[in-house]
Each structure stands twice: as C-alpha cells, then as structure tokens.
Design a protein around this motif. Structure first.
Motif, short mmCIF file in Angstrom:
data_model
loop_
_atom_site.label_atom_id
_atom_site.label_comp_id
_atom_site.label_asym_id
_atom_site.label_seq_id
_atom_site.Cartn_x
_atom_site.Cartn_y
_atom_site.Cartn_z
N LYS A 8 0.82 -1.22 0.00
CA LYS A 8 0.00 0.00 0.00
C LYS A 8 0.85 1.27 0.00
CE LYS A 8 -4.02 -2.34 1.89
NZ LYS A 8 -4.82 -2.68 3.08
N GLY A 9 2.12 1.14 0.45
CA GLY A 9 3.01 2.29 0.43
C GLY A 9 3.29 2.81 -0.97
N ALA A 43 4.46 -11.90 -5.88
CA ALA A 43 3.94 -12.74 -6.97
C ALA A 43 2.75 -12.11 -7.68
CB ALA A 43 3.55 -14.10 -6.40
N SER A 44 2.28 -12.81 -8.68
CA SER A 44 1.25 -12.28 -9.58
C SER A 44 -0.10 -12.07 -8.91
CB SER A 44 1.08 -13.21 -10.78
OG SER A 44 0.87 -14.55 -10.37
N PHE A 45 -0.29 -12.62 -7.71
CA PHE A 45 -1.60 -12.50 -7.05
C PHE A 45 -1.78 -11.18 -6.30
CE2 PHE A 45 1.13 -14.16 -3.71
CZ PHE A 45 0.80 -13.33 -2.64
N ILE A 46 -0.69 -10.44 -6.06
CA ILE A 46 -0.73 -9.34 -5.09
C ILE A 46 -1.69 -8.20 -5.46
CG2 ILE A 46 1.23 -7.99 -5.98
CD1 ILE A 46 0.39 -8.74 -2.25
N PRO A 47 -2.03 -7.96 -6.75
CA PRO A 47 -2.98 -6.87 -7.01
C PRO A 47 -4.32 -7.03 -6.30
CG PRO A 47 -1.86 -7.46 -9.03
CD PRO A 47 -1.45 -8.49 -8.00
N ALA A 48 -4.65 -8.25 -5.86
CA ALA A 48 -5.89 -8.45 -5.09
C ALA A 48 -5.89 -7.62 -3.82
CB ALA A 48 -6.06 -9.93 -4.75
N PHE A 49 -4.69 -7.20 -3.36
CA PHE A 49 -4.59 -6.43 -2.11
C PHE A 49 -4.21 -4.98 -2.37
CE2 PHE A 49 -3.62 -10.89 -1.16
CZ PHE A 49 -4.66 -11.16 -0.28
N PHE A 50 -4.23 -4.56 -3.63
CA PHE A 50 -4.02 -3.14 -3.94
C PHE A 50 -5.30 -2.38 -3.63
CE2 PHE A 50 -0.67 -3.93 -7.54
CZ PHE A 50 0.26 -4.32 -6.57
N GLU A 64 -8.73 -0.50 -3.84
CA GLU A 64 -9.84 -0.74 -4.77
C GLU A 64 -9.79 0.24 -5.93
OE1 GLU A 64 -14.74 -1.20 -4.65
OE2 GLU A 64 -13.60 -1.00 -2.78
N GLY A 65 -10.01 -0.27 -7.12
CA GLY A 65 -10.00 0.59 -8.30
C GLY A 65 -8.65 0.75 -8.96
N THR A 66 -7.60 0.14 -8.38
CA THR A 66 -6.26 0.25 -8.97
C THR A 66 -6.25 -0.43 -10.34
OG1 THR A 66 -5.21 0.22 -6.79
CG2 THR A 66 -3.81 -0.33 -8.68
N GLU A 67 -5.80 0.30 -11.35
CA GLU A 67 -5.75 -0.25 -12.70
C GLU A 67 -4.32 -0.69 -13.02
OE1 GLU A 67 -6.48 1.12 -17.34
OE2 GLU A 67 -7.30 2.36 -15.73
#
Length: 422
Positions: free
Chosen positions: A260-261, A275-282, A284-287
C-alpha cells in the motif's frame, strides 16, 4: 533432437487411432470460478475427442487423492498443485508414465522446456525415472511492482539487471526517498514472503543444479551458498534506509498491507517484490498498467545465469490409465487448450505456441512474456521441502533473521530441524 509432430497433427493421429470413446474422470484442486474455467477447457476436449469428461474439485485434494489411490478408486487424471506429492505417488506406483515423446515435446515447445521436463520427472517403484507430470497453468513470482507515475515523476528507469536494480535502490535513497516495501506478516504463516526472496536470490547467484540440491537437502541449509542468498535478501530487508518503516518493521508488517506504500501520497516506497496475485490487495479501483505495473525481478548480468523465473503451477498426471487419459494429456499440448483459459483470465502458460492476443488483459500478456523469456524455471523451494521445514522453520527462521539474527546461525537451526525429521 528429432522434430516432433505439430501438436494438432499429433493429436489428430492419436484420436483417430482410438477405437472408441471413453469416460475420463479428472480430479483437481479448483472450486468455484476456477472450476467453471477448467470445465470449459475440458468441454472443448470432449467435443474434439468424443470422450466423456467429468471434473471434481476439492479443497482437500492432497489428502483425498492418496485415499482414493490406496483404495483403488483413483480418477483417470489428477491435477496436483505441486510436484512433491506427485513424486511420492509415482514412487508408490500410483502414476502412469506419460506417452513416449511427451518429454521431447515439452523441451521443444515450452519456454525453459527442460525445466518443465525435470519438474515432472520422478522415480517409479522400480527406481527408474520417467515423465509423469504435465504442467498446465502456471504462476509467476519473479515480479517487482511499482507505480508508473511515481517512477515518471522521479525520472527513474526500469532496471533490467540486478546491478541496475541495486543502483536504483541506492539512487532512491540518495534522493531522500525509501525504495522498498517489504512485509512478512501472514498470521500463522508469517515469514513466507522472505522465503521467496531467498529462493529468488539462490536462482540469481547459483546454478539451477545447486538450487535443486538445496531443495532436496543434498547440500545442507547452512551451506555457504545458501547463507549468501539469505544475506542477499538481508541486503535489502535489513537496511533501515531501504525499507518503509525501517528494517524493524519488516517482520511485523502484514504482506497484504505492505504494497500500500506504493500508492500513498507522497510515496512511502517505490518498489515491492511479490507474486502475480498481489494486485488483489491493492487499493480498490487500482488499474494494472496505469496506477500500478510490474517488471521482471532481474538477474545479475555478471553471473551469466540467464533469466531464471520462480513460480508455481499445477501438473496433470494419469492416476488410472485409459486411452482417454493419454488423449487428454495430448490435448493439453494444443494452443487451444491454453487459449480458452487465457481468454478468461487468471492463467499463464510457458507454451511458446499460444496467441498472446488471446489473453484477457495486456497485463496478463506482459506477465506471460516474462514466463516465455525464462531460461530456467524453478518451483517455489519451500513448497517442495518437508512441511516442518518449508512451512515451519524456514518461515520462522526468516523472521529471526529479519530481526537481526546471524544468517549462518539461522540456517544451521533450519538444518537441525530438517535432520530431526529424517
């Protein structure tokens, strides 16, 4: 090497030689949306082959497949989340070797093909090695995430070598900023993100054969080459200037919160290896591609070890042989078998013959290019080690090391725990 038939020709030959349609049962770990996606692939196979296919998924696959095999009621094909259990079952005589020519096909048609052959090759009950596992659906770990806007504002370039990555890290510090966000917190699994770092550094400092010897404990955990890889991680994680919150915050920061930093204003960090899964924790709305993007966690130019990629994947093996099971493995060699899932997202493949325009997103296609650019692929080491080590003392040891404990001392304690399991 003898040139193998193109997959479509080979498969047509296979199917035309099948005397009759059969039932083929497939058992795997996928439930929910993933089950629907694998069933779409299997439906295409059924339509093209004439076989009848049924899939069953379970969240306790690893336990159930052993029970079924021992009871003589195994499915025709089982989809293993990692190679360790498949290797064990091959040694017990529960798997059938794949058709002759499959290893050659993989070596030629998968990027880093020999790696995939090696990962699916196990000793049978007679001690002889055969190819038992066909990898299909892969995950990539060797990624560094960043904010394109932050990089552009600061004038930073994407590093393409480990030397450049370390130079960029120092440049960000010189500019008065913090380069990295690193968090090891994960409840009862706290420490696992550090094991990925160490695995990445093993692949970037040692020949893949050394990595394999480490995984199998042919060399001890406290071998100087392993200790050096731990210290390579420490060069990033134990430097107060390099890490958001300082080195003392690494072990206590939850891995889900640590990226999140990247999105804070002003940025709390500029890079995050995950790894490739981490955008799930970005947020909300991160493109992906605009607000956040990624690059390959690079190799050292001076070490001449190619472009290693760390990851995971599922392997398909025959647990109750019939012709339809062999036909299914042959079908997985066709680009179409990969492109159906590619188009729906959440799927990467080392198959060099796929049409990358079929990926659901540009980000997925770009991620897959990293996989296709691999000269070596290795499976997550901690997943291949005995559970007491790979999901135990390796995790806790990395927490101790991040807190300041000596790398050799930590590695020796991990080795002692491994010895105690033998």
């Amino acid at each position: 090497m003898k040139k193998t038939l193109t997959s479509s020709v080979a498969i047509a030959a296979l199917w035309s030689s099948a005397a009759f349609a059969e039932n083929v049962t497939v058992f795997g770990p996928w439930l929910g949306p993933d089950q629907e996606l694998v069933e779409a692939v299997l439906s295409d196979f059924a339509a093209k082959s004439g076989h009848t296919v049924s899939y069953v998924g379970s969240d306790s696959f690893e336990q159930q497949i052993v029970v079924d095999a021992e009871a003589g009621s195994a499915p025709n094909v089982a989809v293993f989340p990692q190679p360790g259990l498949a290797s064990d079952m091959a040694a017990r005589g529960f798997l059938t070797p794949l058709k002759e020519g499959t290893a050659e096909w993989l070596a030629e048609n998968y990027a880093a093909g020999q790696s995939w052959v090696d990962l699916g090759t196990y000793s049978g009950p007679d001690g002889a090695d055969s190819l038992y596992g066909f990898f299909y659906k892969v995950d990539v770990k060797s990624l560094v995430w960043y904010s394109p806007e932050n990089f552009e504002d600061a004038g930073y370039e994407i590093p393409t070598t480990m030397e450049e990555l370390k130079a960029l890290t120092d440049q960000i510090v010189a500019d008065g900023e913090t380069p990295w966000c690193i968090g090891l917190g994960s409840g009862g699994a706290t420490g696992w993100p550090a094991t990925d770092w160490v695995e990445e550094m093993m692949l970037r400092t040692q020949d893949p054969s050394v990595y394999d010897q480490w995984v199998s404990n042919e060399i001890p955990f406290n071998d100087p080459r392993v200790v050096a890889a731990i210290e390579e991680f420490g060069a990033f994680a134990r430097n107060d200037d390099y890490v958001a919150g300082g080195a003392g915050a690494v072990a206590s920061t939850d891995f889900r919160d640590s990226p999140k930093g990247l999105f804070a204003a002003p940025p709390q960090c500029y890079m995050h290896r995950q790894a490739s899964f981490i955008p799930a924790f970005f947020p909300e709305g991160t493109e992906i591609g605009a607000d956040a993007d990624f690059f390959y966690f690079p190799a050292y130019a001076e070490k001449d070890l190619g472009s290693p990629v760390l990851g995971a994947g599922t392997l398909w093996a025959i647990t109750n042989e019939n012709q339809a099971a062999h036909d299914l493995i042959a079908y997985l060699q066709t680009p179409e078998a990969h492109e159906i899932w590619m188009a729906n997202g959440g799927f990467l493949t080392p198959h060099k013959g796929v049409d990358s325009s079929k990926f659901a997103t540009e980000a997925a296609a770009k991620m897959n290019d990293i996989l296709l650019g691999a000269t070596t692929f290795r499976f997550d080491a901690s997943d291949l080690m005995p559970g007491g080590v790979g999901a135990g003392t390796f995790w806790t040891g990395m927490v101790d090391y991040s807190g300041g404990k000596d790398a050799t001392e930590v590695a020796t304690e991990i080795q002692n725990s491994w010895d105690a399991l033998k």
